[in-house]
Write a protein that holds these residues in place. Structure first.
Motif, PDB file in Angstrom:
ATOM      1  N   GLN A   6       0.850  -1.173   0.000  1.00 52.93           N
ATOM      2  CA  GLN A   6       0.000   0.000   0.000  1.00 52.93           C
ATOM      3  C   GLN A   6       0.894   1.234   0.000  1.00 52.93           C
ATOM      4  OE1 GLN A   6      -3.367  -0.289  -0.433  1.00 52.93           O
ATOM      5  NE2 GLN A   6      -2.739  -2.421  -0.681  1.00 52.93           N
ATOM      6  N   ASP A  30      -0.247  -0.705  -5.014  1.00 49.78           N
ATOM      7  CA  ASP A  30      -1.577  -0.330  -5.499  1.00 49.78           C
ATOM      8  C   ASP A  30      -1.949   1.035  -4.932  1.00 49.78           C
ATOM      9  OD1 ASP A  30      -1.626  -2.750  -6.759  1.00 49.78           O
ATOM     10  OD2 ASP A  30      -3.124  -3.665  -5.446  1.00 49.78           O
ATOM     11  N   TYR A  31      -2.351   1.945  -5.819  1.00 49.15           N
ATOM     12  CA  TYR A  31      -2.696   3.311  -5.412  1.00 49.15           C
ATOM     13  C   TYR A  31      -4.185   3.567  -5.645  1.00 49.15           C
ATOM     14  CZ  TYR A  31       2.346   4.192  -5.493  1.00 49.15           C
ATOM     15  OH  TYR A  31       3.696   4.133  -5.268  1.00 49.15           O
ATOM     16  N   PRO A  32      -4.848   4.244  -4.715  1.00 45.73           N
ATOM     17  CA  PRO A  32      -6.259   4.593  -4.934  1.00 45.73           C
ATOM     18  C   PRO A  32      -6.397   5.682  -5.985  1.00 45.73           C
ATOM     19  CG  PRO A  32      -5.443   5.604  -2.916  1.00 45.73           C
ATOM     20  CD  PRO A  32      -4.342   4.702  -3.411  1.00 45.73           C
ATOM     21  N   ALA A  33      -7.601   5.840  -6.503  1.00 45.52           N
ATOM     22  CA  ALA A  33      -7.873   6.846  -7.533  1.00 45.52           C
ATOM     23  C   ALA A  33      -7.479   8.228  -7.042  1.00 45.52           C
ATOM     24  CB  ALA A  33      -9.354   6.825  -7.904  1.00 45.52           C
ATOM     25  N   TRP A  35      -4.492   9.387  -6.481  1.00 49.02           N
ATOM     26  CA  TRP A  35      -3.287   9.469  -5.648  1.00 49.02           C
ATOM     27  C   TRP A  35      -2.215  10.293  -6.355  1.00 49.02           C
ATOM     28  CZ3 TRP A  35      -2.633   7.848  -0.695  1.00 49.02           C
ATOM     29  CH2 TRP A  35      -1.346   7.877  -0.180  1.00 49.02           C
ATOM     30  N   GLY A  53      -4.953   1.017 -14.679  1.00 46.72           N
ATOM     31  CA  GLY A  53      -5.029   2.451 -14.447  1.00 46.72           C
ATOM     32  C   GLY A  53      -4.099   3.244 -15.356  1.00 46.72           C
ATOM     33  N   CYS A  84      -2.208   9.684 -10.396  1.00 46.11           N
ATOM     34  CA  CYS A  84      -2.960   8.493 -10.786  1.00 46.11           C
ATOM     35  C   CYS A  84      -4.342   8.884 -11.290  1.00 46.11           C
ATOM     36  CB  CYS A  84      -3.091   7.531  -9.604  1.00 46.11           C
ATOM     37  SG  CYS A  84      -1.517   6.895  -8.992  1.00 46.11           S
ATOM     38  N   GLU A  87      -7.907   4.168 -10.185  1.00 43.95           N
ATOM     39  CA  GLU A  87      -7.086   3.290  -9.358  1.00 43.95           C
ATOM     40  C   GLU A  87      -5.922   2.758 -10.190  1.00 43.95           C
ATOM     41  OE1 GLU A  87      -7.603  -0.948  -6.936  1.00 43.95           O
ATOM     42  OE2 GLU A  87      -9.369   0.218  -7.531  1.00 43.95           O
ATOM     43  N   HIS A  89      -2.535   0.136 -10.327  1.00 48.21           N
ATOM     44  CA  HIS A  89      -1.734  -0.966  -9.800  1.00 48.21           C
ATOM     45  C   HIS A  89      -0.362  -0.873 -10.466  1.00 48.21           C
ATOM     46  CE1 HIS A  89      -5.573  -3.516  -8.797  1.00 48.21           C
ATOM     47  NE2 HIS A  89      -5.546  -2.349  -8.185  1.00 48.21           N
TER      48      HIS A  89
END
Length: 264
Positions: A6, A30-33, A35, A53, A84, A87, A89
């Motif tokens: 994370q 993995d980065y959230p939307a 980021w 993504g 990003c 999302e 990856h």
């Protein structure tokens, strides 16, 4: 299997990267939307690649839009930031500058072949440090061979340093549907049309029209990656029709929008 990380605070992540000793390392995060990774540099070359993504990568020299099946090769020591889109990856390769000869000598957007994609997925599971003569070592050596043959792609938008051109480019990035001509801009800025054209060519390697077209197409990649329809993207960016947009897209990238985002 190595864990998928994370996002960590940037100083902690940089410290880990700087400490890596093997010629090649693979990091999975993995980065959230939405980021954002602030400007930074490190002592390794980096292949910034996402299996899911879209990323927008910026350096002092400009910006790149990087969808899946593509990546950006960033040289060690180059200050860069990452945004990003949706999302993401990310599966990065971190390569010591002395890992081998004939690696790309400039920051570039590159294509990821099906073979390299699978090698990166396998490298994610290689424990560190690995031994050169083992299966893991041979796998990483094959990745190095593939990195020497990366095809460069036209996903770069060079940003000018001249204040007048910067004003034009910043406006066009906010209003990509703006159809103002070079003559319109010359009048607003109080300069000769030929002066603007000469500056654009010198500072970006493109004409005014080519730069605006590239800016539109790269932003189109961001919009398409979020699931927007081709017709909506075309109209939002000032194209007369979806077919006109698709024709320009294919001319620039060699593929239709749907083909471009397909892993093949």
């Amino acid at each position: 299997m190595n864990p998928i990380h994370q996002p960590k605070p940037l100083p902690e992540s940089l410290k880990e990267i700087e400490a890596l000793s093997a010629p090649i390392n693979c990091r999975a995060t993995d980065y959230p939307a939405g980021w954002y990774i602030a400007p930074h540099a490190h002592n390794k070359h980096q292949l910034i690649y996402a299996v899911r993504g879209v990323m927008v990568v910026k350096t002092e020299g400009g910006q790149w839009v990087v969808p899946p099946t593509r990546a950006i090769w960033v040289l060690s020591g180059v200050l860069h930031e990452i945004r990003c889109v949706g999302e993401v990856h990310m599966r990065s390769l971190l390569v010591r500058p002395d890992a081998g000869p004939r690696l790309l000598g400039a920051t570039q957007a590159v294509a990821i072949s099906p073979l390299l994609r699978e090698l990166i997925r396998a490298a994610q599971d290689v424990p560190q440090p690995y031994q050169p003569g083992t299966r893991d070592g041979r796998l990483m050596r094959l990745i190095l061979d593939e990195l020497r043959a990366l095809p460069v792609l036209p996903l770069h938008l060079h940003m000018p340093t001249d204040a007048r051109l910067a004003q034009i480019c910043q406006h066009l990035q906010r209003r990509l549907d703006d159809s103002s001509t070079m003559a319109d801009w010359a009048k607003r800025l109080g300069v000769d049309v030929k002066t603007i054209q000469r500056l654009f060519t010198r500072e970006t390697g493109m004409t005014f029209g080519q730069w605006r077209q590239q800016a539109r197409l790269l932003h189109a990649l961001e919009l398409l990656a979020t699931g927007q329809k081709v017709i909506d993207v075309a109209l939002a960016l000032g194209y007369e029709s979806p077919s006109a947009f698709a024709t320009m897209f294919r001319k620039q990238f060699g593929q239709t929008p749907s083909q471009f985002f397909s892993e093949g």
